[in-house]
Design a protein around this motif. Structure first.
Motif, PDB file in Angstrom:
ATOM      1  N   GLN A 179       0.821  -1.209   0.000  1.00 32.11           N
ATOM      2  CA  GLN A 179       0.000   0.000   0.000  1.00 32.11           C
ATOM      3  C   GLN A 179       0.858   1.263   0.000  1.00 32.11           C
ATOM      4  O   GLN A 179       0.517   2.250  -0.653  1.00 32.11           O
ATOM      5  CB  GLN A 179      -0.946  -0.037   1.203  1.00 32.11           C
ATOM      6  CG  GLN A 179      -1.996  -1.138   1.081  1.00 32.11           C
ATOM      7  CD  GLN A 179      -2.853  -1.285   2.325  1.00 32.11           C
ATOM      8  OE1 GLN A 179      -2.506  -0.777   3.397  1.00 32.11           O
ATOM      9  NE2 GLN A 179      -3.975  -1.980   2.206  1.00 32.11           N
TER      10      GLN A 179
ATOM     11  N   ARG B 222      -2.868   2.231 -10.725  1.00 31.96           N
ATOM     12  CA  ARG B 222      -4.041   1.441 -11.112  1.00 31.96           C
ATOM     13  C   ARG B 222      -4.190   0.181 -10.264  1.00 31.96           C
ATOM     14  O   ARG B 222      -5.179  -0.540 -10.397  1.00 31.96           O
ATOM     15  CB  ARG B 222      -3.940   1.023 -12.583  1.00 31.96           C
ATOM     16  CG  ARG B 222      -3.725   2.172 -13.552  1.00 31.96           C
ATOM     17  CD  ARG B 222      -3.629   1.632 -14.969  1.00 31.96           C
ATOM     18  NE  ARG B 222      -3.182   2.654 -15.922  1.00 31.96           N
ATOM     19  CZ  ARG B 222      -2.944   2.406 -17.200  1.00 31.96           C
ATOM     20  NH1 ARG B 222      -3.108   1.172 -17.685  1.00 31.96           N
ATOM     21  NH2 ARG B 222      -2.531   3.376 -18.002  1.00 31.96           N
ATOM     22  N   LEU B 223      -3.196  -0.112  -9.422  1.00 31.91           N
ATOM     23  CA  LEU B 223      -3.203  -1.351  -8.655  1.00 31.91           C
ATOM     24  C   LEU B 223      -4.157  -1.266  -7.470  1.00 31.91           C
ATOM     25  O   LEU B 223      -4.315  -0.214  -6.858  1.00 31.91           O
ATOM     26  CB  LEU B 223      -1.795  -1.667  -8.151  1.00 31.91           C
ATOM     27  CG  LEU B 223      -0.731  -1.902  -9.232  1.00 31.91           C
ATOM     28  CD1 LEU B 223       0.643  -2.038  -8.581  1.00 31.91           C
ATOM     29  CD2 LEU B 223      -1.056  -3.135 -10.052  1.00 31.91           C
ATOM     30  N   SER B 224      -4.750  -2.412  -7.148  1.00 33.94           N
ATOM     31  CA  SER B 224      -5.634  -2.463  -5.982  1.00 33.94           C
ATOM     32  C   SER B 224      -4.800  -2.509  -4.706  1.00 33.94           C
ATOM     33  O   SER B 224      -3.817  -3.243  -4.626  1.00 33.94           O
ATOM     34  CB  SER B 224      -6.521  -3.709  -6.057  1.00 33.94           C
ATOM     35  OG  SER B 224      -7.213  -3.893  -4.834  1.00 33.94           O
TER      36      SER B 224
ATOM     37  N   ASN C  42      -5.779  -3.719  -1.954  1.00 40.52           N
ATOM     38  CA  ASN C  42      -6.190  -4.886  -1.174  1.00 40.52           C
ATOM     39  C   ASN C  42      -6.050  -6.165  -1.989  1.00 40.52           C
ATOM     40  O   ASN C  42      -7.002  -6.662  -2.584  1.00 40.52           O
ATOM     41  CB  ASN C  42      -7.636  -4.720  -0.695  1.00 40.52           C
ATOM     42  CG  ASN C  42      -7.814  -3.496   0.179  1.00 40.52           C
ATOM     43  OD1 ASN C  42      -7.074  -3.303   1.136  1.00 40.52           O
ATOM     44  ND2 ASN C  42      -8.779  -2.649  -0.164  1.00 40.52           N
ATOM     45  N   VAL C  43      -4.827  -6.671  -2.048  1.00 41.86           N
ATOM     46  CA  VAL C  43      -4.555  -7.914  -2.763  1.00 41.86           C
ATOM     47  C   VAL C  43      -3.737  -8.824  -1.864  1.00 41.86           C
ATOM     48  O   VAL C  43      -3.123  -8.377  -0.887  1.00 41.86           O
ATOM     49  CB  VAL C  43      -3.771  -7.670  -4.074  1.00 41.86           C
ATOM     50  CG1 VAL C  43      -4.562  -6.807  -5.021  1.00 41.86           C
ATOM     51  CG2 VAL C  43      -2.406  -7.070  -3.784  1.00 41.86           C
TER      52      VAL C  43
ATOM     53  N   TYR D 275      -0.472 -12.488  -5.925  1.00 34.95           N
ATOM     54  CA  TYR D 275      -0.523 -11.566  -7.054  1.00 34.95           C
ATOM     55  C   TYR D 275       0.793 -11.567  -7.825  1.00 34.95           C
ATOM     56  O   TYR D 275       0.808 -11.648  -9.059  1.00 34.95           O
ATOM     57  CB  TYR D 275      -0.840 -10.155  -6.563  1.00 34.95           C
ATOM     58  CG  TYR D 275      -0.943  -9.133  -7.674  1.00 34.95           C
ATOM     59  CD1 TYR D 275      -2.148  -8.939  -8.345  1.00 34.95           C
ATOM     60  CD2 TYR D 275       0.158  -8.387  -8.069  1.00 34.95           C
ATOM     61  CE1 TYR D 275      -2.255  -8.014  -9.374  1.00 34.95           C
ATOM     62  CE2 TYR D 275       0.069  -7.459  -9.091  1.00 34.95           C
ATOM     63  CZ  TYR D 275      -1.136  -7.277  -9.748  1.00 34.95           C
ATOM     64  OH  TYR D 275      -1.217  -6.370 -10.774  1.00 34.95           O
TER      65      TYR D 275
END
Length: 202
Positions: A11, A63-65, A67-68, A73
């Motif tokens: 994050q 663009r990445l989430s 919460n992965v 991933y």
């Protein structure tokens, strides 16, 4: 670094923290290479794929989430890049002929024998492991060597959790049958069998 800190670094990286990006690379690069080289024997393809993966992460981080599952991933992303690279380097017909994954599990990590036949039994076990279908070998590697959950393995291999459990259950069942004359058979059952596999209908 705990799983919680992995997410925290992820994050922070998405928000632009370069130190967090470097930390993620340092934590995962060796594990990614160890996985990739079992999927593709060409070290340069694997190294290039890891490089491309982190370049893309940095380029598209906005663009990445946030919460992965970071480990799943990254492993899944590397898997796709290696596949794409292999397709570019060999003909499609040759690529489609075989799905290959080299297991090469360090069986001593899971099984310990105490008699003089240890080397002989472990050699036979490795040989029998290599006879498994490649997707079963990959599932075993991710589940036990990489210590991933069934959910993570399923995400990486792009299969359902039920299929993941089936791959592992059938692999262990097959190994037990092939090793039934060795005392390692029961140890395999204890070490590898999913806790709820016997209750399933697979």
């Amino acid at each position: 670094m705990t799983n919680h800190s992995h997410i925290a670094y992820w994050q922070c990286f998405i928000r632009g923290d370069e130190d967090a990006f470097k930390a993620l690379y340092d934590v995962y690069v060796n594990a990614l290479f160890a996985y990739g080289i079992r999927y593709c024997s060409d070290e340069e393809i694997v190294k290039d794929s890891i490089h491309d993966l982190f370049v893309d992460l940095h380029r598209y981080r906005s663009r990445l989430s946030p919460n992965v599952n970071v480990k799943a991933y990254l492993f899944g992303s590397l898997r796709r890049k290696v596949v794409e690279s292999k397709k570019r380097n060999i003909s499609r017909s040759i690529y489609a002929e075989n799905y290959r994954f080299r297991l090469e599990l360090e069986t001593e990590d899971y099984i310990t024998l105490s008699d003089d036949k240890e080397d002989e039994v472990l050699t036979k076990l490795r040989a029998e492991m290599e006879k498994l279908p490649h997707r079963q070998k990959e599932a075993l590697y991710l589940r036990f060597t990489c210590e991933m959950s069934y959910e993570q393995v399923a995400q990486i291999m792009d299969i359902s959790i039920a299929s993941c459990r089936t791959f592992i259950y059938r692999a262990v069942k097959d190994l037990r049958q092939r090793m039934e004359n060795n005392k390692i058979s029961q140890l395999l059952f204890i070490a590898f069998l999913p806790v709820d596999a016997e209750k399933s209908n697979i």
